[in-house]
Design a protein around this motif. Structure first.
Motif, short mmCIF file in Angstrom:
data_model
loop_
_atom_site.label_atom_id
_atom_site.label_comp_id
_atom_site.label_asym_id
_atom_site.label_seq_id
_atom_site.Cartn_x
_atom_site.Cartn_y
_atom_site.Cartn_z
N LEU A 113 4.19 0.80 -4.00
CA LEU A 113 5.51 0.30 -4.90
C LEU A 113 5.20 0.78 -6.36
CD1 LEU A 113 6.97 -3.02 -3.52
CD2 LEU A 113 8.19 -0.91 -4.27
N ILE A 114 4.23 0.26 -6.74
CA ILE A 114 3.60 0.57 -8.06
C ILE A 114 3.82 1.92 -8.53
CG2 ILE A 114 1.97 0.53 -9.85
CD1 ILE A 114 3.73 -1.70 -10.22
N GLU A 141 0.86 -1.93 -4.22
CA GLU A 141 0.45 -0.61 -4.96
C GLU A 141 0.99 0.65 -4.81
OE1 GLU A 141 -4.12 0.33 -5.02
OE2 GLU A 141 -4.27 -1.84 -4.91
N LEU A 162 7.04 3.02 -8.88
CA LEU A 162 7.84 2.57 -10.18
C LEU A 162 7.37 3.63 -11.35
CD1 LEU A 162 9.28 0.52 -11.73
CD2 LEU A 162 7.41 -0.94 -11.93
#
Lengths: 318, 287
Positions: free
Chosen positions: A245-246, A243, A249
């Motif tokens: 990481l998202i 999460e 991004l």
């Protein structure tokens, strides 16, 4: 000069946002102050991940483990020892940094995807230990009602503490990225072979980056202890790492403030969505897909691109 | 001793699931986090099918065939609809996409089947115990699993090494452009390999269903174990997956015997030891 102008404009924005951040507790209700604190510390976590991921090109798939270990380190120090509480806010992050060193040392010899997957596995190992060790960590109940020093035990106190620590950490990370070390790290990301050729020790640089990122993730964990006065094993679960990481991004991982923005968007959205449906994971999954397909550089990356096009293209035409 | 056999039947499940994962990783280079969700969907489908047919023997056998096929269909839709557009992108994007898919699958399972625990009955043929070596009572169903494992292993080996699609996919794993250049539709080859891999995940889910309670979240722990097995075995190697599953299953069951609270730590320790000495896995991988 063009670049300078852009930066000058950004600077004014930043100062305005900062002043607003310091004034917010005077007007906002309690719940939103809590939410803002969570956004700040999660943003710090995401930024520390971006230090190795976006700038270092290292597939750090299990960053939450440092966050959780930092939190547990601080919480255990606060509940189990009689030492001055302020010391525990340093111990947590230091323990996380040491863990970063150990895990980095084991994983660093592997290439990208292997590295990431082994890291998920090692992180899960740490999660299991914390989850099972009832007598020491409280097992799946976690630790509740952690005693805090007087000055930061109130909601606003916790908020200001989080805000100030986050700002200091962001400043430090910014300095690290702009330092020769940061440049070397970005060089390694873009072309590790060439960096090796010109005499940069790639592995040592990457390992150091992992330790630094682990430390700042640990700081975020300690801040969670301050804001929420609880810790629980799910803080180290691998889904949280992805999460985060998202968040990187979504905000844009080639920008410094992108992860912060991503964290703010995700957490605000989660709070909003959770008020009328339990299927937050479904919504998050769909958002992730949309971002992956249509916004691969994130919101800030997209805006930067647009800005560049609007300002630079007319100049080139002239 | 009986703990070893319990470990072996656990190994079979782990092997079946992780061989599918390994296949997908070796050929398509997708670190498929959604693999665990497909395993979970397989188990839930097995529950529904066996319930529709009265929970008897017929239901189980139909589930054994129907649920993997259902999972294969789901995975085909996911592959054609989403994954095929991202093969050229970075691994990180693929991993995040599969994570997104697993989140969506998780909630879809919650919507379709609810949050209660489900159980699938053991078929009558396999109820009861056998005495191994005259004195060890051992569940008949687990014995059945011990037969299924080798069959799947040999079958998969035959598909990968002896059939045309297997040979093409192995070639595509090494150099996909060249395979495309000789006139083969690589995109569909990948789809087929992906579906076979996911079918194995579904099969694992069906086989495990009678031995555990079928529940949400069973995907989260399994996927980590499957990844570990694939890593220590060597990415893309079927025998590596078998070896990895053996190491993992046995250290797990024996570890619990030695130290009940932290026995679960032993397989992870084994993985670390293996990787310190052989960073790319025990057997030759296609990477």
């Amino acid at each position: 000069m063009l670049k300078g102008m852009l930066e000058g404009k950004n600077c004014i924005w930043l100062v305005a946002v900062l002043i607003l951040m310091f004034l917010l507790p005077l007007i906002l209700p309690r719940f939103y102050i809590y939410l803002l604190s969570i956004i700040l510390l999660t943003g710090l976590l995401a930024t520390s991940l971006n230090l190795v991921l976006g700038y270092g090109g290292i597939f750090q798939f299990h960053h939450a483990v440092f966050y959780g270990v930092g939190a547990y380190g601080t919480a255990l120090m606060l509940t189990r020892t009689e030492l001055t509480p302020w010391l525990s806010f340093i111990v947590g992050p230091v323990v996380a940094a040491i863990l970063g060193l150990i895990m980095g040392w084991i994983c660093i010899r592997l290439s990208k995807l292997y590295f990431g997957m082994l890291q998920i596995s090692l992180g899960s190992l740490v999660w299991i230990i914390i989850y099972r060790w009832y007598s020491f960590t409280g097992g799946d109940d976690g630790i509740h009602g952690i005693p805090l020093p007087e000055i930061i035990s109130s909601q606003n106190g916790a908020y200001y503490f989080t805000l100030i620590v986050t700002l200091i950490c962001l400043f430090l990370m910014y300095k690290i990225i702009k330092s020769p070390f940061g440049s070397a790290l970005q060089g390694i990301r873009d072309n590790p072979v060439r960096c090796e050729m010109i005499g940069i020790n790639v592995k040592i640089h990457q390992l150091l980056a992992l330790v630094i990122a682990g430390f700042f993730a640990g700081v975020a964990g300690s801040l969670f202890v301050v804001v929420d006065t609880t810790v629980f094993p799910d803080m180290l679960f691998w889904t949280l790492s992805l999460e985060v990481l998202i968040m990187c991004l979504l905000g844009g991982w080639f920008t410094f403030l992108g992860p912060m923005l991503g964290a703010a968007i995700i957490i605000a959205l989660r709070t909003f969505v959770s008020t009328f449906t339990v299927y937050w994971a479904l919504v998050l999954g769909i958002i992730m897909m949309l971002v992956i397909f249509f916004l691969p550089n994130g919101v800030l990356g997209y805006m930067e691109e647009k800005l560049k096009r609007r300002i630079i293209e007319p100049v080139i035409k002239e | 001793m009986s703990q070893i056999f319990v470990g072996l039947s656990r190994t079979v499940i782990l092997f079946i699931v992780s061989s599918g994962l390994s296949l997908i990783l070796g050929v398509l280079r997708i670190p498929n986090v959604a693999h665990g969700s497909l395993y979970m969907i397989g188990a839930f489908m097995a529950f529904t099918i066996s319930k529709v047919f009265g929970g008897g023997d017929l239901g189980f056998w139909l589930a054994l065939i129907g649920a993997p096929l259902g999972v294969a269909l789901v995975s085909l839709i996911a592959e054609r609809g989403l994954f095929q557009y991202l093969y050229e992108r970075e691994h990180l994007m693929l991993l995040l996409l599969t994570f997104a898919v697993s989140l969506v699958f998780g909630d879809l399972v919650k919507i379709v089947w609810g949050t209660e625990y489900k159980s699938v009955p053991v078929p009558h043929v396999f109820q009861g115990f056998v005495n191994l070596f005259g004195e060890l009572p051992f569940p008949l169903y687990n014995l059945f699993l011990l037969f299924v494992g080798p069959i799947v292993a040999v079958g998969l080996w035959l598909i990968v090494n002896k059939t045309k699609i297997g040979k093409i996919s192995r070639a595509a794993a090494v150099d996909r452009e060249m395979v495309g250049a000789v006139g083969i539709n690589v995109s569909w080859v990948f789809a087929i390999v992906f579906v076979i891999g996911c079918l194995l995940a579904g099969l694992g889910g069906v086989l495990v269903a009678p031995t555990v309670s079928v529940t949400l979240g069973m995907d989260h722990t399994l996927i980590i174990e499957a990844f570990l097995i694939v890593i220590i075995g060597g990415l893309g190697s079927i025998w590596g997956a078998l070896l990895g599953a053996l190491i993992f299953g046995l250290t797990q069951s024996l570890g619990i015997l030695v130290w009940s609270q932290f026995g679960i730590v032993f397989p992870y320790a084994a993985v670390i030891v293996v990787l310190l000495f052989r960073p790319t896995g025990l057997l030759k991988s296609t990477w």
